[in-house]
Design an enzyme around this catalytic site. Structure first.
Site, PDB file in Angstrom:
ATOM      1  N   CYS A   1     125.950   8.424   4.532  1.00 56.13           N
ATOM      2  CA  CYS A   1     126.485   7.280   4.740  1.00 56.13           C
ATOM      3  C   CYS A   1     128.402   8.533   4.652  1.00 56.13           C
ATOM      4  CB  CYS A   1     126.371   6.559   3.268  1.00 56.13           C
ATOM      5  SG  CYS A   1     127.637   5.099   3.743  1.00 56.13           S
TER       6      CYS A   1
ATOM      7  N   CYS B   1     129.939  18.493   0.433  1.00 52.76           N
ATOM      8  CA  CYS B   1     130.498  17.445  -0.909  1.00 52.76           C
ATOM      9  C   CYS B   1     130.933  18.601  -1.759  1.00 52.76           C
ATOM     10  CB  CYS B   1     129.738  16.208  -0.884  1.00 52.76           C
ATOM     11  SG  CYS B   1     129.509  15.143   0.057  1.00 52.76           S
TER      12      CYS B   1
ATOM     13  N   CYS C   1     127.627  24.290 -11.383  1.00 51.18           N
ATOM     14  CA  CYS C   1     126.768  23.398 -10.890  1.00 51.18           C
ATOM     15  C   CYS C   1     127.271  21.783 -11.046  1.00 51.18           C
ATOM     16  CB  CYS C   1     125.102  23.712 -11.253  1.00 51.18           C
ATOM     17  SG  CYS C   1     124.298  22.688 -10.926  1.00 51.18           S
TER      18      CYS C   1
ATOM     19  N   CYS D   1     124.966  15.512  -9.669  1.00 54.99           N
ATOM     20  CA  CYS D   1     124.815  15.116  -8.402  1.00 54.99           C
ATOM     21  C   CYS D   1     123.468  15.529  -8.365  1.00 54.99           C
ATOM     22  CB  CYS D   1     124.591  17.352  -8.328  1.00 54.99           C
ATOM     23  SG  CYS D   1     124.283  17.265  -6.564  1.00 54.99           S
TER      24      CYS D   1
ATOM     25  N   CYS E   1     123.370  10.288  -0.232  1.00 55.01           N
ATOM     26  CA  CYS E   1     123.117   9.657   0.506  1.00 55.01           C
ATOM     27  C   CYS E   1     122.963   9.524   2.011  1.00 55.01           C
ATOM     28  CB  CYS E   1     125.166   9.716   1.655  1.00 55.01           C
ATOM     29  SG  CYS E   1     125.621  10.772   2.803  1.00 55.01           S
TER      30      CYS E   1
ATOM     31  N   CYS F   1     129.930   5.431  10.769  1.00 58.66           N
ATOM     32  CA  CYS F   1     129.411   6.427  11.454  1.00 58.66           C
ATOM     33  C   CYS F   1     129.350   7.022  12.966  1.00 58.66           C
ATOM     34  CB  CYS F   1     127.820   5.625  11.818  1.00 58.66           C
ATOM     35  SG  CYS F   1     127.042   5.270  10.361  1.00 58.66           S
TER      36      CYS F   1
ATOM     37  N   CYS G   1     122.462   2.823   6.904  1.00 55.46           N
ATOM     38  CA  CYS G   1     122.051   1.732   7.711  1.00 55.46           C
ATOM     39  C   CYS G   1     121.107   1.467   8.591  1.00 55.46           C
ATOM     40  CB  CYS G   1     123.439   0.109   7.562  1.00 55.46           C
ATOM     41  SG  CYS G   1     124.589   1.071   6.742  1.00 55.46           S
TER      42      CYS G   1
ATOM     43  N   CYS H   1     123.047  19.456   4.918  1.00 54.18           N
ATOM     44  CA  CYS H   1     124.083  19.418   4.363  1.00 54.18           C
ATOM     45  C   CYS H   1     125.360  20.881   3.679  1.00 54.18           C
ATOM     46  CB  CYS H   1     125.035  18.823   3.423  1.00 54.18           C
ATOM     47  SG  CYS H   1     124.878  16.663   3.885  1.00 54.18           S
TER      48      CYS H   1
ATOM     49  N   CYS I   1     126.376  15.478  -4.994  1.00 52.89           N
ATOM     50  CA  CYS I   1     126.214  14.933  -4.212  1.00 52.89           C
ATOM     51  C   CYS I   1     125.228  13.338  -4.153  1.00 52.89           C
ATOM     52  CB  CYS I   1     124.441  15.883  -3.460  1.00 52.89           C
ATOM     53  SG  CYS I   1     123.659  14.574  -2.383  1.00 52.89           S
TER      54      CYS I   1
ATOM     55  N   CYS J   1     129.818  -0.914   9.192  1.00 54.88           N
ATOM     56  CA  CYS J   1     131.609  -0.614   8.647  1.00 54.88           C
ATOM     57  C   CYS J   1     132.271   0.369   9.885  1.00 54.88           C
ATOM     58  CB  CYS J   1     132.137   0.403   7.449  1.00 54.88           C
ATOM     59  SG  CYS J   1     131.265   2.549   8.008  1.00 54.88           S
TER      60      CYS J   1
ATOM     61  N   CYS K   1     122.310  25.185  -2.023  1.00 55.82           N
ATOM     62  CA  CYS K   1     123.199  24.796  -2.620  1.00 55.82           C
ATOM     63  C   CYS K   1     123.953  26.002  -3.033  1.00 55.82           C
ATOM     64  CB  CYS K   1     122.697  23.777  -3.808  1.00 55.82           C
ATOM     65  SG  CYS K   1     124.925  23.436  -4.274  1.00 55.82           S
TER      66      CYS K   1
ATOM     67  N   HIS L   1     119.332  20.786  -2.754  1.00 53.71           N
ATOM     68  CA  HIS L   1     119.293  21.610  -3.947  1.00 53.71           C
ATOM     69  C   HIS L   1     119.010  22.970  -3.943  1.00 53.71           C
ATOM     70  CE1 HIS L   1     119.148  22.098  -8.443  1.00 53.71           C
ATOM     71  NE2 HIS L   1     117.691  22.396  -8.310  1.00 53.71           N
TER      72      HIS L   1
HETATM   73  S1  SF4 Z   1     125.204  21.154  -7.282  1.00 50.51           S
HETATM   74 FE1  SF4 Z   1     123.648  19.495  -7.414  1.00 50.51          FE
HETATM   75  S2  SF4 Z   1     122.681  20.553  -5.614  1.00 50.51           S
HETATM   76 FE2  SF4 Z   1     123.966  22.305  -5.657  1.00 50.51          FE
HETATM   77  S3  SF4 Z   1     122.777  23.584  -7.712  1.00 50.51           S
HETATM   78 FE3  SF4 Z   1     124.315  22.054  -8.522  1.00 50.51          FE
HETATM   79  S4  SF4 Z   1     122.669  20.191  -8.746  1.00 50.51           S
HETATM   80 FE4  SF4 Z   1     122.399  21.401  -6.902  1.00 50.51          FE
HETATM   81  S1  SF4 Z   2     126.086  13.017  -0.180  1.00 44.47           S
HETATM   82 FE1  SF4 Z   2     124.908  14.589  -0.084  1.00 44.47          FE
HETATM   83  S2  SF4 Z   2     123.619  13.810   1.629  1.00 44.47           S
HETATM   84 FE2  SF4 Z   2     125.467  12.857   1.560  1.00 44.47          FE
HETATM   85  S3  SF4 Z   2     126.710  13.540   2.843  1.00 44.47           S
HETATM   86 FE3  SF4 Z   2     127.387  14.300   0.879  1.00 44.47          FE
HETATM   87  S4  SF4 Z   2     125.913  16.113   0.565  1.00 44.47           S
HETATM   88 FE4  SF4 Z   2     125.435  15.092   2.158  1.00 44.47          FE
END
Ligand code: SF4
Ligand code: SF4
Length: 365
Positions: A180, A273, A246, A252, A283, A55, A147, A261, A280, A52, A221, A218
């Site tokens: 992505c 995110c 959380c 998530c 992706c 990227c 992709c 990330c 999350c 798309c 985070c 995780h």
């Molecule tokens: S928000 Fe998602 S990555 Fe962050 S602690 Fe909770 S489950 Fe884990």
């Molecule tokens: S969806 Fe998850 S892996 Fe993808 S950019 Fe967001 S936090 Fe990172």
């Protein structure tokens, strides 16, 4: 015209890259030298297939260094259909010249149509033929985006074109920087690693550089303490969301997604995110479109620290921790109960461990 990065910015970039590569600051001069010599290093050919253009869009939003700095000062981008100045026969001649010389870095964006090759054609050539052509003399092939790495959304069931990632399509070794879209903060350190060490980085079983993708979302985070303490957002628009608890219960996929990330962040290191308030979606994992099809469905049976070997869920831990806190029992005591270790502590009464009621069993608050 050539844009020059100031010495200060250059050393800052080198320092940041050293940290990303897991190297001490004593490596900064070597990285700076590798970047300075990049113009004499292998040129880059960027070829796009079924995608798309997100990227490239992401790459084009790079800051510190900016895309202009990368393209003009750090790498020699000889062919990229969207941003190169040359067009038509001149562009094709540049491409042929680079491919004939060999030793370049091939960056591939987008999936390859393997089942029905004619589904993706450029100037009479299929993506399958073109990707073989553009990678055959490459020193290294870097797949940017999910992709190119794994097929991405094109390979989602029922995958009408038989789309595949580059490695699966033509059987070559690739370095995958999925996403992505992919994060430019992951693409550049991968290229610099190659320039610095003159070899590909160590990869995980899905072809991703280990220095970037070894840990899961995780693991780093900022909401992890809430997860461990059993504090979850159960619904958007609630006080728990305002308190940034959380997002596990909101689907998530951080517990099963390998990516840095939370450390590299997005948009000039401003956010990512989960910090934006959405879980999350995984992706950067292979087949995430199918595997994590419902982005808001919570993952089943996520391991909880201290509960090793116990098939449990965050629902169980959340409710148990609340009960335990009210009763003045700590997490280690609960963990001991869950794993049967209570029996070794005669002072602590043995409680029956509740049967796990994981998300897959339909438990709801
Ligand atoms: S928000 Fe998602 S990555 Fe962050 S602690 Fe909770 S489950 Fe884990
Ligand atoms: S969806 Fe998850 S892996 Fe993808 S950019 Fe967001 S936090 Fe990172």
């Amino acid at each position: 015209m050539r844009l020059d990065i100031t010495r200060r910015d250059f050393l800052k970039l080198s320092g940041g890259t050293a940290a990303m590569l897991g190297l001490s600051q004593s490596w900064v001069p070597k990285i700076a030298l590798a970047l300075e010599q990049a113009a004499q290093r292998p040129p880059v050919v960027w070829m796009s297939f079924m995608e798309c253009t997100g990227c490239l869009e992401s790459f084009a939003k790079s800051v510190n260094p900016s895309t202009a700095d990368i393209v003009l000062d750090i790498i020699s981008l000889n062919y990229q259909e969207n941003i190169m100045a040359a067009a038509g026969t001149q562009a094709e001649a540049d491409l042929k010249n680079t491919l004939d010389k060999g030793g370049y870095i091939a960056i591939i964006e987008g999936a390859i149509a393997v089942g029905i090759p004619e589904a993706m054609m450029v100037a009479g050539k299929t993506s399958l033929d073109l990707v073989k052509e553009v990678t055959q003399n490459a020193a290294a092939t870097l797949c940017v985006g999910t992709c190119a790495a794994y097929g991405g959304v094109q390979a989602m069931k029922p995958n009408p074109t038989g789309a595949k990632g580059v490695k699966d399509a033509i059987g070559i070794e690739t370095v995958n920087v999925p996403g992505c879209p992919p994060n430019p903060a992951h693409i550049l350190p991968t290229i610099v690693h190659y320039l610095l060490f003159n070899k590909l980085p160590d990869l995980d079983s899905d072809g991703r550089p280990l220095f970037l993708f070894e840990q899961k979302i995780h693991d780093n985070c900022e909401r992890r303490a809430h997860f461990d303490a059993g504090r979850y957002v159960g619904e958007f628009g609630t006080p728990e969301e305002t308190l940034q608890y959380c997002l596990y219960k909101m689907g998530c996929k951080g517990p099963e997604t390998h990516s840095p990330c939370p450390k590299t962040l997005w948009n000039a290191k401003q956010s990512w995110c989960v910090k934006c308030g959405n879980g999350c979606i995984g992706c950067m994992e292979p087949d995430f479109w199918d595997r994590f099809e419902d982005f808001y469905q919570r993952l089943p049976n996520v391991p909880i620290p201290g509960f090793v070997g116990v098939k449990t869920s965050a629902d169980w831990v959340g409710s148990t921790l609340v009960t335990a806190t009210m009763a003045g029992i700590g997490i280690h005591a609960i963990a001991s109960a869950a794993t049967g270790r209570y029996k070794k502590h005669p002072d602590i009464p043995v409680k029956e461990v509740p049967k796990s009621k994981g998300p897959s069993e339909g438990s709801e608050d």
